[in-house]
Design an enzyme around this catalytic site. Structure first.
Site, PDB file in Angstrom:
ATOM      1  N   TRP A  76     -13.292   0.489  16.152  1.00  0.00           N
ATOM      2  CA  TRP A  76     -12.385   0.896  15.061  1.00  0.00           C
ATOM      3  C   TRP A  76     -12.485   2.410  14.872  1.00  0.00           C
ATOM      4  O   TRP A  76     -13.603   2.954  14.835  1.00  0.00           O
ATOM      5  CB  TRP A  76     -12.776   0.151  13.778  1.00  0.00           C
ATOM      6  CG  TRP A  76     -11.939   0.475  12.572  1.00  0.00           C
ATOM      7  CD1 TRP A  76     -10.595   0.644  12.535  1.00  0.00           C
ATOM      8  CD2 TRP A  76     -12.420   0.657  11.239  1.00  0.00           C
ATOM      9  NE1 TRP A  76     -10.196   0.902  11.238  1.00  0.00           N
ATOM     10  CE2 TRP A  76     -11.289   0.918  10.432  1.00  0.00           C
ATOM     11  CE3 TRP A  76     -13.684   0.606  10.642  1.00  0.00           C
ATOM     12  CZ2 TRP A  76     -11.400   1.143   9.063  1.00  0.00           C
ATOM     13  CZ3 TRP A  76     -13.785   0.827   9.284  1.00  0.00           C
ATOM     14  CH2 TRP A  76     -12.646   1.095   8.504  1.00  0.00           C
ATOM     15  N   ASP A 135     -19.555  -5.949  11.286  1.00  0.00           N
ATOM     16  CA  ASP A 135     -18.323  -5.612  10.585  1.00  0.00           C
ATOM     17  C   ASP A 135     -17.463  -6.865  10.695  1.00  0.00           C
ATOM     18  O   ASP A 135     -17.042  -7.243  11.794  1.00  0.00           O
ATOM     19  CB  ASP A 135     -17.649  -4.409  11.259  1.00  0.00           C
ATOM     20  CG  ASP A 135     -16.383  -3.990  10.529  1.00  0.00           C
ATOM     21  OD1 ASP A 135     -15.891  -4.775   9.688  1.00  0.00           O
ATOM     22  OD2 ASP A 135     -15.883  -2.885  10.797  1.00  0.00           O
ATOM     23  N   LYS A 162      -7.716  -8.457   4.515  1.00  0.00           N
ATOM     24  CA  LYS A 162      -6.748  -9.128   5.381  1.00  0.00           C
ATOM     25  C   LYS A 162      -6.623 -10.614   5.052  1.00  0.00           C
ATOM     26  O   LYS A 162      -5.530 -11.125   4.902  1.00  0.00           O
ATOM     27  CB  LYS A 162      -7.149  -9.000   6.855  1.00  0.00           C
ATOM     28  CG  LYS A 162      -7.849  -7.721   7.233  1.00  0.00           C
ATOM     29  CD  LYS A 162      -6.913  -6.566   7.434  1.00  0.00           C
ATOM     30  CE  LYS A 162      -7.733  -5.312   7.720  1.00  0.00           C
ATOM     31  NZ  LYS A 162      -6.970  -4.168   8.070  1.00  0.00           N
TER      32      LYS A 162
END
Ligand code: LMR
Length: 397
Positions: free
Chosen positions: A131, A212, A247
């Site tokens: 990311w 993560d 999300k």
């Protein structure tokens, strides 16, 4: 004068694209940069379960007084159940303690600040690629970053050998950033046997996994997507998890996530957690309540929880449908290159293999915005914008 010395910051590789997109006057422009779910009409909906929870909160909430530094306790318990399942030894033995934190980024930053100040770890290993914000977060907190192989361009697949051989170079106490599921940006995940091997490597070399975990439920399902984390937590004595509900609950602007520390025993967990709380105190004192109350209200109510599962499944299925349509439409618009690999990637993103020149051309000539690494947010595709996207890609290839 102090501000005269300040240089202009470079545009953020992901959020900077949204700024450029907003300023673009073209009507048929498409933003496939940032990972935000869009429904078939191109909107980012508020989930029905969230609206119902908010209605309930409006009736029942009695105070806006400060939360504790660790946030809403019912929320923190619910986070642990999602991460580890209903009956995991790290929870039963009080080795896991969770603090609410602001989104995935905030959770990672709290974890990093805590690790830098209160442990002797100094290096974190990141997958290549990872990311675009990881390096920024960890270096800002004072950690050194190293990278381990992950992606093999020739096969568009996992380079597991490179991952293992690079991590074998890590020194005792180093951190290893692992994407719990739906690897960002590649969409390529480890299988269970590979997770087991990574867990064993961490034990053998005394490495500390930092998960993560921002896409739980966007891969195969809420429980399925936690398999890797649970395999690691079964045998690795110390780990940290930063998770986010941006999300999977669509709570992007509520900034709701959590940092969970798993220690070797309950006494060490208490000490580590006390320092996580002091890290939070030194940063923002205590978190905002609303996002956490929405999540805990949903997860504590069987019918709201069921509705959330259904809505999450619908998002997951729509993304999968767009993935197949994307592959088929590229063919239809005359692309001869094989893009079938996109069908086997997980989560919101497809790692297209497009290079920086092609990415720039897509933006400049066609108003199609994707991340510089070639990452495309499939979650932003619709049946309506698909022809625009595929025609543009066919033209730049
Ligand atoms: C992304 O990767 O697009 C998201 O996680 C949003 C962000 O903050 O970058």
């Amino acid at each position: 004068m102090i501000f005269s010395q300040v240089e202009l910051a470079p545009a953020d590789p992901i959020l900077g694209l949204t700024d450029a997109f907003k300023a673009d006057p073209r009507e048929d422009k498409v933003n496939l940069g940032v990972g935000i779910y869009k429904d078939e009409s191109g909107k980012t909906p508020i989930l029905k379960a969230v609206k119902l929870a908010e209605e309930k909160l409006l009736q029942t909430e009695e105070s806006k007084s400060y939360l504790g530094m660790e946030g809403v306790q019912a929320y923190n318990r619910a986070v642990q159940t999602l991460l580890f399942g209903a009956d995991h030894t790290v929870v039963n033995n009080a080795r896991a303690l969770t603090a609410q934190a602001p989104g995935g980024t905030g959770s990672l930053r709290v974890a990093a600040e805590f690790l830098v100040r209160h442990t002797n770890t100094d290096t974190i290993w990141l997958s290549n690629p990872t990311w675009a914000n990881h390096q920024n977060i960890f270096q800002s907190a004072g950690l050194k970053t190293q990278s381990y192989g992950y992606y093999k361009a020739e096969t568009h697949g996992l380079d597991f050998d490179a991952m293992l051989s690079d991590l074998a170079e890590a020194k005792e106490g180093d951190l290893v950033l692992l994407h719990g599921c739906c690897h960002n940006p590649t969409g390529i995940d480890l299988n269970e046997a590979q997770w087991q091997q990574v867990a064993e490597l961490c034990v053998a070399k005394s490495l500390v996994p930092l998960f993560d975990f921002a896409y739980q439920g966007f891969g195969a399902g809420v429980e399925e997507d936690a398999a890797g984390l649970r395999i690691v937590a079964n045998i690795v004595p110390e780990l940290i998890i930063a998770n986010s509900f941006s999300k999977n609950f669509g709570l992007y602007n509520e900034r709701i996530g959590a940092v969970t520390v798993v220690a070797a025993n309950d006494a060490e967990a208490i000490n580590a957690f006390s320092q996580i709380k002091s890290t939070i105190r030194a940063s923002y004192s205590n978190p905002p309540a609303h996002g956490a109350l929405i999540v805990s209200t949903i997860l504590e109510d069987e019918s709201l929880k069921q509705l959330w599962h259904e809505e999450l499944q619908a998002m997951r299925e729509r993304i999968a449908e767009m993935r197949s349509l994307f592959v088929a439409s590229l063919k239809e618009y005359g692309v001869s290159q094989d893009f079938e690999f996109i069908s086997s990637q997980n989560g919101m993103f497809s790692f297209s293999g497009l290079n920086k020149v092609q990415v720039k051309q897509l933006k400049d000539e066609f108003g199609v915005y994707i991340v510089g690494s070639g990452r495309i947010s499939v979650a932003g595709m619709t049946k309506t914008n698909m022809p625009v996207i595929c025609k543009a890609i066919a033209a730049v290839l």
